[in-house]
Scaffold this motif. Structure first.
Motif, PDB file in Angstrom:
ATOM      1  N   LEU A 190       0.808  -1.218   0.000  1.00 10.00           N
ATOM      2  CA  LEU A 190       0.000   0.000   0.000  1.00 10.00           C
ATOM      3  C   LEU A 190       0.843   1.271   0.000  1.00 10.00           C
ATOM      4  N   SER A 191       2.132   1.137   0.309  1.00 12.79           N
ATOM      5  CA  SER A 191       2.985   2.322   0.364  1.00 12.79           C
ATOM      6  C   SER A 191       3.336   2.860  -1.012  1.00 12.79           C
ATOM      7  N   GLY A 192       3.138   2.019  -2.043  1.00  9.11           N
ATOM      8  CA  GLY A 192       3.400   2.478  -3.394  1.00  9.11           C
ATOM      9  C   GLY A 192       4.828   2.310  -3.865  1.00  9.11           C
ATOM     10  N   VAL A 193       5.713   1.686  -3.053  1.00  5.91           N
ATOM     11  CA  VAL A 193       7.102   1.506  -3.465  1.00  5.91           C
ATOM     12  C   VAL A 193       7.210   0.315  -4.401  1.00  5.91           C
ATOM     13  N   THR A 194       8.331   0.220  -5.104  1.00  3.89           N
ATOM     14  CA  THR A 194       8.552  -0.907  -6.009  1.00  3.89           C
ATOM     15  C   THR A 194       8.800  -2.173  -5.202  1.00  3.89           C
ATOM     16  N   ASP A 195       8.642  -3.325  -5.855  1.00  4.73           N
ATOM     17  CA  ASP A 195       8.891  -4.598  -5.182  1.00  4.73           C
ATOM     18  C   ASP A 195      10.337  -4.686  -4.691  1.00  4.73           C
ATOM     19  N   GLU A 196      11.271  -4.174  -5.491  1.00  4.00           N
ATOM     20  CA  GLU A 196      12.673  -4.228  -5.103  1.00  4.00           C
ATOM     21  C   GLU A 196      12.917  -3.431  -3.822  1.00  4.00           C
ATOM     22  N   THR A 197      12.345  -2.230  -3.761  1.00  8.28           N
ATOM     23  CA  THR A 197      12.498  -1.401  -2.564  1.00  8.28           C
ATOM     24  C   THR A 197      11.839  -2.057  -1.364  1.00  8.28           C
ATOM     25  N   ALA A 198      10.643  -2.613  -1.577  1.00  9.67           N
ATOM     26  CA  ALA A 198       9.923  -3.261  -0.482  1.00  9.67           C
ATOM     27  C   ALA A 198      10.721  -4.450   0.061  1.00  9.67           C
ATOM     28  N   ALA A 199      11.288  -5.247  -0.840  1.00 13.03           N
ATOM     29  CA  ALA A 199      12.070  -6.399  -0.402  1.00 13.03           C
ATOM     30  C   ALA A 199      13.277  -5.962   0.419  1.00 13.03           C
ATOM     31  N   THR A 200      13.924  -4.895  -0.021  1.00  9.54           N
ATOM     32  CA  THR A 200      15.082  -4.385   0.718  1.00  9.54           C
ATOM     33  C   THR A 200      14.673  -3.908   2.107  1.00  9.54           C
ATOM     34  N   ARG A 201      13.574  -3.193   2.191  1.00  8.50           N
ATOM     35  CA  ARG A 201      13.105  -2.691   3.484  1.00  8.50           C
ATOM     36  C   ARG A 201      12.752  -3.821   4.430  1.00  8.50           C
ATOM     37  N   LEU A 202      12.215  -4.898   3.890  1.00 12.46           N
ATOM     38  CA  LEU A 202      11.816  -6.025   4.729  1.00 12.46           C
ATOM     39  C   LEU A 202      12.966  -6.986   4.995  1.00 12.46           C
ATOM     40  N   ARG A 207      12.658 -12.645  -4.561  1.00 13.69           N
ATOM     41  CA  ARG A 207      11.852 -13.850  -4.768  1.00 13.69           C
ATOM     42  C   ARG A 207      10.968 -14.127  -3.550  1.00 13.69           C
ATOM     43  N   THR A 208      11.533 -13.969  -2.363  1.00 15.16           N
ATOM     44  CA  THR A 208      10.755 -14.200  -1.147  1.00 15.16           C
ATOM     45  C   THR A 208       9.615 -13.192  -1.033  1.00 15.16           C
ATOM     46  N   TYR A 209       9.940 -11.926  -1.342  1.00 17.81           N
ATOM     47  CA  TYR A 209       8.897 -10.901  -1.260  1.00 17.81           C
ATOM     48  C   TYR A 209       7.778 -11.201  -2.257  1.00 17.81           C
ATOM     49  N   SER A 210       8.154 -11.603  -3.470  1.00 21.52           N
ATOM     50  CA  SER A 210       7.159 -11.930  -4.487  1.00 21.52           C
ATOM     51  C   SER A 210       6.276 -13.085  -4.017  1.00 21.52           C
ATOM     52  N   ARG A 211       6.876 -14.076  -3.364  1.00 24.66           N
ATOM     53  CA  ARG A 211       6.095 -15.206  -2.874  1.00 24.66           C
ATOM     54  C   ARG A 211       5.109 -14.762  -1.785  1.00 24.66           C
ATOM     55  N   ARG A 212       5.560 -13.855  -0.911  1.00 30.48           N
ATOM     56  CA  ARG A 212       4.681 -13.387   0.164  1.00 30.48           C
ATOM     57  C   ARG A 212       3.545 -12.524  -0.377  1.00 30.48           C
ATOM     58  N   VAL A 213       3.843 -11.763  -1.442  1.00 33.19           N
ATOM     59  CA  VAL A 213       2.774 -11.007  -2.087  1.00 33.19           C
ATOM     60  C   VAL A 213       1.724 -11.972  -2.629  1.00 33.19           C
ATOM     61  N   GLY A 214       2.200 -13.081  -3.214  1.00 24.16           N
ATOM     62  CA  GLY A 214       1.285 -14.095  -3.716  1.00 24.16           C
ATOM     63  C   GLY A 214       0.432 -14.687  -2.600  1.00 24.16           C
ATOM     64  N   GLU A 215       1.039 -14.901  -1.439  1.00 21.99           N
ATOM     65  CA  GLU A 215       0.296 -15.431  -0.297  1.00 21.99           C
ATOM     66  C   GLU A 215      -0.772 -14.430   0.153  1.00 21.99           C
ATOM     67  N   LEU A 216      -0.401 -13.155   0.139  1.00 24.48           N
ATOM     68  CA  LEU A 216      -1.351 -12.115   0.527  1.00 24.48           C
ATOM     69  C   LEU A 216      -2.521 -12.064  -0.451  1.00 24.48           C
ATOM     70  N   MET A 217      -2.194 -12.123  -1.756  1.00 22.66           N
ATOM     71  CA  MET A 217      -3.243 -12.102  -2.773  1.00 22.66           C
ATOM     72  C   MET A 217      -4.183 -13.295  -2.599  1.00 22.66           C
TER      73      MET A 217
END
Length: 238
Positions: A190-202, A207-217
């Motif tokens: 919801l913050s509007g950042v790119t997946d790459e930025t979000a993965a770095t922040r987390l 790949r892990t971030y993409s998988r978790r987004v899939g779980e959320l969806m």
């Protein structure tokens, strides 16, 4: 009506004065569907005590606004309504037929002959006004200047006093069962950042971030990120 017109002039005068005389601008402009969506989600999440709005449910008719954005904006508003202790919405009379077709506004609502502009005020500390005064999708101004916010509150109060009361049934509370491990993913989405930025922040791989987004969806029952935000708001996950 004279008091309402005077309050509108006061609000606009305060916005101009704060922008020209203050040490900082009256508000921060937000443009682009993703950033606007994030701003609306942030407003919904920050609502605690009071929500004041001027709203025109038919203003977007005839404009090429993506349906997912409209759904997200509506869901964010419903989430804010559910959080607020006091809700006061003012809608224009020409929107009454649309209201009669099934659109229901939770909280208190009143009908006015017209509204001066669309507006959201949260807890009398932050306001959002469309840059063109009509459509949030075209950009909005986030306002935190206390003089301007207070002027907007006074504008709303004057219009509320002169408006006609409408009554709508309150919706049942949505479920609140966001899996804890997906909260950071939803916030990042919801913050509007790119997946790459979000993965770095987390602190995870892309790949892990993409998988978790899939779980959320999957948890939200959608494959659209716009619809994911709307569904998260509907469920009270914001």
């Amino acid at each position: 009506m004279a008091e309402s017109a005077g309050s509108v002039m006061l609000a606009r005068s305060a916005m101009n004065r704060a922008a020209t005389e203050g040490q900082r601008p009256a508000g921060r402009p937000v443009r682009g569907a993703r950033r606007i969506s994030a701003a609306l989600a942030g407003l919904a999440a920050s609502t605690r005590h009071e929500l004041l709005t001027f709203d025109d449910p038919v203003a977007s008719a005839g404009f090429a606004i993506p349906e997912p954005f409209l759904e997200l904006a509506g869901a964010c508003m419903r989430a804010a309504v559910e959080r607020a202790e006091e809700v006061r919405r003012i809608v224009p009379r020409h929107a009454l037929p649309r209201l009669g077709e099934g659109l229901r506004l939770p909280g208190r609502a009143r009908l006015a002959e017209a509204i001066p502009f669309k507006m959201i005020v949260v807890d009398r500390t932050v306001a959002a006004v469309p840059l063109d005064l009509e459509l949030l999708y075209n950009g909005l101004l986030l306002i935190r200047d206390p003089v301007v916010v207070q002027a907007l509150v006074r504008t709303h109060h004057a219009c509320w006093t002169a408006a006609e009361e409408l009554t709508f049934a309150e919706p049942s509370p949505p479920p609140r069962d966001l899996p804890p491990q997906l909260r950071p993913v939803l916030d990042a989405l919801l913050s509007g950042v790119t997946d790459e930025t979000a993965a770095t922040r987390l602190g995870v791989s892309a790949r892990t971030y993409s998988r978790r987004v899939g779980e959320l969806m999957a948890a939200l029952g959608t494959t659209s990120r716009f619809r994911a935000g709307a569904e998260a708001a509907r469920r009270g996950w914001l």
